[in-house]
Write a protein that holds these residues in place. Sequence first.
Motif: not given
Length: 397
Positions: A303, A313-317
């Motif tokens: 994170t 994560p399914s989105y760009s971190s």
Amino acid sequence: MHDGECDCLEAFGQGESLLQDPGCIEELEDRLHFYVEECDYLQGFQVLCDLHNGFSGVGAKVTELLYDEYSGKGILTWGLTPVMSNMGGSQKNFYRLMNTALGIVHLSSHSSFFCPLSLSGSLGIKPQPPITFPYINYDASLNYHSSAILAAVLDTLTAPYRLCSSQGSMMHLAETLNFSGRKVVAACASVPFPALRGYSLPDTLCAYQQDMPWKLLSSCREQKVSCCFAQSVVLRGICKESHISSCPEKQATSPLHACESTEQILQHYLHTVFPGAFSTSHVLEQPCNTLPPYPQFFSPLLTRQGFLLDKPPSYSSAAVESIPVLAALQSSPVLHTLLYSLYKDLQKLNMRRWPSFFSAGVEQDDFQEALQELRALSQCYEMGSEADESEDEADSD
């Protein structure tokens, strides 16, 4: 001037000779006195120098100067080496070995403690693969990457005497580690510390009851540290409320969950994993800052605050802005392997093949004496069976 790119300071003797120049010594002393006079409270000195080239000779003369002029002050010395590629039997490789041995002996003798600090897997004649971290994807050939990791480790290790809230000093830290002639210490670190988001510190440490989650960063071939004589451990980036478990059912079964503070948790954990060792510990809420220009080489499992996710994560971190770090300085038996292996590698060399190294200012007799000092230093870290083997080898020499 690094790495012999212009044939400067390739050998230990060249570095020593540089600091025997009256003009150079005068300039160094003038700058030193200026900064010392500006200090309200002088604890001591931190010396960082290359170990593998002629700068080890420079560092040796600097620490000798500090030792002579500021007795009673802490002198903490860090010997840095880059990750080495396989150089075979090249002159550069043998120079590296000899510089390293002389550097360890001289720097440790004039320092409160000396710590080799590197991502290289070995200081010996056969290079080992660089240290890897499970949640960092770094390029060991880039100084930008390796220096960022080591800087985070060094910043964490030195926190016990740098912060305004600190109770101890540089000398206090050194004295907890360097007893019985053990002037060399090993560095270990977990970068980042593998704390799951939403989990407490006891929850995390319960997963590491057998092995610590850190890596040795002192070029020791061994990576398993099963025991130590003494250690100073710092955990940063963990909030004070982290002792409260997210899994209440564990509190009845784990002694760690019964502790009332993060400090107690870490101390109890260290006494469990390293029974009999003298352990000091510090827990800091402030994490290690990783904002630019710090390289973004982190796993997508982290994170923004550097805590672990269960899955990517399914989105760009987003960029990782800070990380928790666990780091330690240890007086450990693994240092016997490090120092004695270096001694054995150098014993096998025919010194007559490298007259240019000794023409730079180091006498062969002085080098042989330094090798015996290296061997004696390694014996300070022997356990019972190792000591018996060492005595047998001494008899056969």
